[in-house]
Motif scaffolding. Structure first.
Motif, mmCIF file in Angstrom:
data_model
loop_
_atom_site.group_PDB
_atom_site.id
_atom_site.type_symbol
_atom_site.label_atom_id
_atom_site.label_comp_id
_atom_site.label_asym_id
_atom_site.label_seq_id
_atom_site.Cartn_x
_atom_site.Cartn_y
_atom_site.Cartn_z
ATOM 1 N N ALA A 105 2.845 55.023 28.518
ATOM 2 C CA ALA A 105 2.988 54.843 27.064
ATOM 3 C C ALA A 105 4.164 55.639 26.508
ATOM 4 O O ALA A 105 4.633 55.360 25.407
ATOM 5 N N ASN A 106 4.648 56.615 27.289
ATOM 6 C CA ASN A 106 5.707 57.493 26.796
ATOM 7 C C ASN A 106 6.981 57.453 27.637
ATOM 8 O O ASN A 106 7.833 58.340 27.537
ATOM 9 N N VAL A 114 -3.672 60.380 32.748
ATOM 10 C CA VAL A 114 -2.281 60.852 32.783
ATOM 11 C C VAL A 114 -1.343 59.684 33.086
ATOM 12 O O VAL A 114 -0.252 59.594 32.523
ATOM 13 N N LEU A 115 -1.775 58.763 33.934
ATOM 14 C CA LEU A 115 -0.933 57.597 34.243
ATOM 15 C C LEU A 115 -0.725 56.739 32.989
ATOM 16 O O LEU A 115 0.404 56.326 32.696
ATOM 17 N N GLU A 116 -1.785 56.484 32.256
ATOM 18 C CA GLU A 116 -1.666 55.677 31.027
ATOM 19 C C GLU A 116 -0.751 56.373 30.021
ATOM 20 O O GLU A 116 0.067 55.727 29.361
ATOM 21 N N ILE A 117 -0.894 57.672 29.912
ATOM 22 C CA ILE A 117 -0.080 58.424 28.958
ATOM 23 C C ILE A 117 1.386 58.400 29.379
ATOM 24 O O ILE A 117 2.279 58.242 28.550
ATOM 25 N N THR A 159 1.518 63.561 22.659
ATOM 26 C CA THR A 159 0.109 63.571 22.270
ATOM 27 C C THR A 159 -0.486 62.244 22.702
ATOM 28 O O THR A 159 0.229 61.251 22.855
ATOM 29 N N ALA A 160 -1.798 62.247 22.917
ATOM 30 C CA ALA A 160 -2.445 61.024 23.389
ATOM 31 C C ALA A 160 -3.893 61.015 22.918
ATOM 32 O O ALA A 160 -4.417 62.041 22.482
ATOM 33 N N GLN A 161 -4.511 59.862 23.025
ATOM 34 C CA GLN A 161 -5.935 59.758 22.719
ATOM 35 C C GLN A 161 -6.717 60.474 23.811
ATOM 36 O O GLN A 161 -6.423 60.304 25.000
ATOM 37 N N ALA A 162 -7.713 61.251 23.431
ATOM 38 C CA ALA A 162 -8.618 61.819 24.433
ATOM 39 C C ALA A 162 -9.244 60.671 25.210
ATOM 40 O O ALA A 162 -9.599 59.645 24.630
#
Ligand code: FES
Length: 111
Positions: free
Chosen positions: A31-32, A25-28, A18-21
């Motif tokens: 982060a994961n 996609v690269l940042e997510i 899950t991620a902040q709206a």
């Protein structure tokens, strides 16, 4: 918070997150712990953030800009639904987004 799934290049591994709206996609991925390089950190100068978007979601995303399309031309393994991960933003309208990692990306040391 919207959800998305990363699928490994061989299709054997899926990672649901899950991620902040509003996150790319690269940042997510970063982060994961998902292995997408993103050398230029989103300035559309590398194509190492190439991902292949699931067909069901591709049409729901805003179209790629001309600059993104030009950079995608340099990506290995380009597919009809390829995008730059730094330019695809997760929103509630693409909740459940699925992207697959390409077999390989451009090695910036070879460019
Ligand atoms: Fe370089 Fe996306 S991170 S083009």
């Amino acid at each position: 918070m919207p959800r998305m799934t990363f699928v490994s290049a061989d299709g054997k591994t899926r990672k649901d997150v899950t991620a902040q709206a509003g996150q790319s996609v690269l940042e997510i991925a970063h982060a994961n712990g998902v292995d997408i390089e993103g050398v230029c950190e989103g300035s559309m100068a590398c194509s190492t953030c190439h991902v292949i978007v699931d067909k069901a979601f591709y049409a729901k995303l805003p179209k790629p800009s001309g600059d993104e399309a030009d950079m995608l031309d340099l990506a290995f393994g380009l597919r009809p639904t390829s995008r730059l991960g730094c330019q695809v933003v997760l929103t509630d309208s693409v909740d459940g987004l699925v992207v697959k990692l390409p077999d390989r990306t451009v090695n910036m040391m070879d460019v």
